[in-house]
Design an enzyme around this catalytic site. Structure first.
Site, mmCIF file in Angstrom:
data_model
loop_
_atom_site.group_PDB
_atom_site.id
_atom_site.type_symbol
_atom_site.label_atom_id
_atom_site.label_comp_id
_atom_site.label_asym_id
_atom_site.label_seq_id
_atom_site.Cartn_x
_atom_site.Cartn_y
_atom_site.Cartn_z
ATOM 1 N N SER A 83 0.831 -1.196 0.000
ATOM 2 C CA SER A 83 0.000 0.000 0.000
ATOM 3 C C SER A 83 0.874 1.257 0.000
ATOM 4 C CB SER A 83 -0.965 -0.040 1.187
ATOM 5 O OG SER A 83 -1.990 0.900 1.045
ATOM 6 N N ASP A 197 -5.654 -3.400 -2.862
ATOM 7 C CA ASP A 197 -4.679 -3.144 -1.795
ATOM 8 C C ASP A 197 -4.040 -4.423 -1.244
ATOM 9 O OD1 ASP A 197 -3.341 -2.244 0.533
ATOM 10 O OD2 ASP A 197 -4.777 -0.611 0.767
#
Length: 339
Positions: A83, A197
């Site tokens: 991320s 993600d």
């Protein structure tokens, strides 16, 4: 649609991102404090592998960590990022950390809103193209394999739950896939795979550094202080007694913890954010228990919300200070683990 190629390695999917996809204010970093210890340059040391965890706005702390390590002369051999850890780590290895820090410190709530392109179609509230255009200003044309050290961005294949390691191709595309928070940013679709993600499967990617056979792994965990030790509580669903109601009211008057602040802002968005926090915290604990790093850097960031990107100054300072406190120990481990 972007065309990616992929291959399977060790149970995970190693992916390539061939398509190529931040602000120009001057850097206003305050003069750095001197680190408490600097390694002697004539001694051989093992480089460290950095596992940079996810955490949205808290991830600006990674910038401070990297600044402290550089000032102390700590050699970094590779970076695995999830991320925002992928964003910061990728910019660092591409030589663009100054530009990213300037961008982060320039953010205000109004400016953040201007970077988000709201959409009612697709898999997220925001398309992310305005932010993507900012990244392109500095990272366009840079491929992962052209970096001077190994870099891995972690993403999740949303249709299968596979953990995807992006090791080649466009740096910008890899970063976008790694931070595509479900429900917020649109997934990155490529060659039949839909990526979101990486924090959904590997919030603090120590395991990737181990797979690269790195002798010394340092993890930066941004969620450690969010929920204490995640206790198990035996609870009753029956109506409380008058004494219990009175005690609950007295406790509520004195609440100052992160969890209590979260309760006050509950709504649909609040529930989604807190649920995501809990998921990351629990997955991190489980994975790190089975595959722990040699050392963890744990900035205290629980009061910074996932969406509070305008608090970069605070997050960077906390990451810097916590990393400085670990320089001596990192130096000791490097001397012990000489290749």
């Amino acid at each position: 649609m972007m065309n990616w190629s992929g291959r399977r390695s060790g149970g995970e999917i190693v992916h390539e991102a061939p398509d190529r996809d931040f602000s120009d204010p001057q850097l206003t970093t305050p003069p750095p404090l001197m680190p408490p210890h600097s390694p002697e340059p004539d001694q051989k040391r093992a480089p460290i592998a950095l596992a940079l965890g996810g955490g949205a706005a808290r991830g600006w702390a990674h910038i401070g960590v990297l600044r402290a390590l550089d000032e102390a002369g700590i050699q970094i051999g590779m970076i695995a990022g999830t991320s925002i850890g992928a964003l910061v780590g990728g910019c660092y290895l591409a030589g663009k950390l100054d530009e990213l820090e300037a961008f982060a410190r320039s953010l205000t709530m109004r400016r953040i809103a201007g970077l988000l392109d709201f959409t009612i179609r697709g898999g997220g509230l925001f398309g992310g193209m305005r932010l993507n255009n900012r990244m392109n200003e500095h990272l366009e044309g840079i491929d992962i394999q052209d970096l001077d050290r190994p870099f891995v961005a972690i993403a999740t294949e949303v249709t299968t739950g596979h953990e995807v390691w992006i090791t080649r191709g466009s740096l910008v595309t890899a970063i976008r896939a790694s931070y595509a928070l479900p429900g917020i940013f649109e997934p990155v679709k490529c060659n039949g795979r839909t990526l979101v993600d990486g924090a959904l499967v590997n919030p603090v990617p120590v395991s990737i550094c181990r797979a690269y056979e790195e002798p010394l792994v340092v993890a930066v965990n941004l969620h450690y202080d969010l929920y204490g030790r995640s206790a198990v509580i035996k609870h009753s669903a029956s109506a409380p007694s008058p004494d219990e109601v009175s005690l609950s009211r007295r406790q509520a008057e004195n609440r100052t913890t992160f969890t209590d602040r979260a309760e006050r802002r509950f709504g649909m968005t609040g529930v989604m954010v807190e649920a995501y926090n809990i998921i990351q915290d629990r997955i991190s604990r489980a994975r790190l228990a089975g595959d722990p790093p040699d050392l963890s850097i744990l900035p205290k960031l629980s009061d910074i919300g996932l969406s509070e990107f305008h608090r970069a100054d605070e997050a960077i300072a906390r990451g810097y200070e916590d990393a400085r406190a670990h320089i001596r120990e990192i130096d000791r481990l490097q001397r012990v683990l000489v290749r």
